[in-house]
Design a protein around this motif. Structure first.
Motif, PDB file in Angstrom:
ATOM      1  N   GLN A   1      -0.908   1.186  10.946  1.00  0.00           N
ATOM      2  CA  GLN A   1      -1.082   1.761   9.622  1.00  0.00           C
ATOM      3  C   GLN A   1      -1.382   0.633   8.635  1.00  0.00           C
ATOM      4  N   PRO A   2      -2.178   0.894   7.601  1.00  0.00           N
ATOM      5  CA  PRO A   2      -2.631  -0.163   6.693  1.00  0.00           C
ATOM      6  C   PRO A   2      -1.510  -0.992   6.075  1.00  0.00           C
ATOM      7  N   PHE A   3      -0.375  -0.380   5.746  1.00  0.00           N
ATOM      8  CA  PHE A   3       0.715  -1.127   5.101  1.00  0.00           C
ATOM      9  C   PHE A   3       1.441  -2.066   6.054  1.00  0.00           C
ATOM     10  N   HIS A   4       1.144  -1.962   7.359  1.00  0.00           N
ATOM     11  CA  HIS A   4       1.692  -2.901   8.343  1.00  0.00           C
ATOM     12  C   HIS A   4       0.647  -3.924   8.789  1.00  0.00           C
ATOM     13  N   LEU A   5      -0.602  -3.698   8.406  1.00  0.00           N
ATOM     14  CA  LEU A   5      -1.701  -4.529   8.913  1.00  0.00           C
ATOM     15  C   LEU A   5      -2.341  -5.439   7.876  1.00  0.00           C
ATOM     16  N   ASP A   6      -2.295  -5.042   6.613  1.00  0.00           N
ATOM     17  CA  ASP A   6      -3.077  -5.749   5.593  1.00  0.00           C
ATOM     18  C   ASP A   6      -2.289  -5.791   4.283  1.00  0.00           C
ATOM     19  N   ASP A   7      -2.035  -6.997   3.779  1.00  0.00           N
ATOM     20  CA  ASP A   7      -1.244  -7.150   2.567  1.00  0.00           C
ATOM     21  C   ASP A   7      -1.912  -6.486   1.365  1.00  0.00           C
ATOM     22  N   THR A   8      -3.219  -6.605   1.249  1.00  0.00           N
ATOM     23  CA  THR A   8      -3.918  -5.990   0.113  1.00  0.00           C
ATOM     24  C   THR A   8      -3.765  -4.473   0.144  1.00  0.00           C
TER      25      THR A   8
ATOM     26  N   GLY B   1      -0.934  -1.342  -2.395  1.00  0.00           N
ATOM     27  CA  GLY B   1      -1.179  -0.033  -2.977  1.00  0.00           C
ATOM     28  C   GLY B   1      -0.367   1.082  -2.336  1.00  0.00           C
ATOM     29  N   SER B   2       0.515   0.734  -1.407  1.00  0.00           N
ATOM     30  CA  SER B   2       1.315   1.739  -0.703  1.00  0.00           C
ATOM     31  C   SER B   2       2.710   1.833  -1.302  1.00  0.00           C
ATOM     32  N   ILE B   3       3.508   2.708  -0.745  1.00  0.00           N
ATOM     33  CA  ILE B   3       4.910   2.857  -1.144  1.00  0.00           C
ATOM     34  C   ILE B   3       5.681   1.543  -0.984  1.00  0.00           C
TER      35      ILE B   3
ATOM     36  N   ARG C   1       4.498  -1.587  -1.520  1.00  0.00           N
ATOM     37  CA  ARG C   1       4.082  -2.593  -2.523  1.00  0.00           C
ATOM     38  C   ARG C   1       3.925  -3.990  -1.923  1.00  0.00           C
ATOM     39  N   GLY C   2       3.570  -4.045  -0.665  1.00  0.00           N
ATOM     40  CA  GLY C   2       3.355  -5.313   0.027  1.00  0.00           C
ATOM     41  C   GLY C   2       3.533  -5.117   1.514  1.00  0.00           C
ATOM     42  N   LEU C   3       3.079  -6.101   2.279  1.00  0.00           N
ATOM     43  CA  LEU C   3       3.155  -6.025   3.731  1.00  0.00           C
ATOM     44  C   LEU C   3       4.594  -5.790   4.186  1.00  0.00           C
ATOM     45  N   ALA C   4       4.777  -4.833   5.074  1.00  0.00           N
ATOM     46  CA  ALA C   4       6.106  -4.481   5.593  1.00  0.00           C
ATOM     47  C   ALA C   4       6.013  -4.283   7.095  1.00  0.00           C
ATOM     48  N   ALA C   5       7.034  -4.727   7.790  1.00  0.00           N
ATOM     49  CA  ALA C   5       7.096  -4.527   9.239  1.00  0.00           C
ATOM     50  C   ALA C   5       7.303  -3.051   9.545  1.00  0.00           C
ATOM     51  N   SER C   6       6.731  -2.607  10.637  1.00  0.00           N
ATOM     52  CA  SER C   6       7.003  -1.263  11.142  1.00  0.00           C
ATOM     53  C   SER C   6       8.497  -1.139  11.422  1.00  0.00           C
ATOM     54  N   GLY C   7       9.044   0.037  11.187  1.00  0.00           N
ATOM     55  CA  GLY C   7      10.435   0.270  11.548  1.00  0.00           C
ATOM     56  C   GLY C   7      10.668   0.044  13.029  1.00  0.00           C
TER      57      GLY C   7
END
Length: 150
Positions: free
Chosen positions: A37-44, A48-50, A52-58
């Motif tokens: 998913q984009p929020f786990h793959l790309d900081d930019t 824009g996601s919930i 607000r920056g790169l986050a590891a998958s649960g």
């Protein structure tokens, strides 16, 4: 470090793990293979996601937690063998640079009625970041061997 048989455990006992740092490369590598998913793959994209920056998958956090448990002080006889999960929460995201550690607390235990050589131990594994903020809470029932001859 010696193993803990069912008879060695009691509610309230706590065990700790070592520490493990999670970097951006590990976050994106895990996500590329298992949770793309984009929020786990790309900081930019993640900004824009919930998150607000790169986050590891649960699931990355869960896998890291498992590694820390297996290498930590809690060594149930027979290995860390799950019999079912009662709770799994991710109160905060894991970020690049976070250093994780786990605290395992024994909640309950009981001997098996059908298998006299083993029992069930309920534990709460709380994964913390370097600020001692919980990033994962995992309550699980484990199969633990009884001491031979018990």
């Amino acid at each position: 470090m010696s193993v803990q048989f069912l008879e060695d455990l009691a509610a309230g006992q706590k065990y700790r793990s070592g520490k493990r740092r999670v970097d951006a490369e590990a976050i994106t590598a895990f996500a590329s293979e298992f949770d793309p998913q984009p929020f786990h793959l790309d900081d930019t994209a993640a900004r824009g996601s919930i998150f607000r920056g790169l986050a590891a998958s649960g699931w990355h956090t869960a896998a890291t937690t498992m590694r820390l448990i297996v290498e930590g002080e809690f060594r149930p006889a027979g290995g860390v063998v799950g019999a079912g999960c009662e709770e799994l929460r991710w109160p905060l995201p894991v970020r690049p640079g976070d250093e994780l550690h786990v605290e395992t607390e024994v909640l309950e235990l009981r001997a098996s009625k059908s298998r006299p050589d083993q029992g069930i131990v309920k534990v709460r594994n709380t994964t913390f970041n370097q600020k001692d903020e919980p990033v994962q809470v995992f309550v699980v029932n484990l199969i633990v061997q009884r001491r031979p001859g018990s």
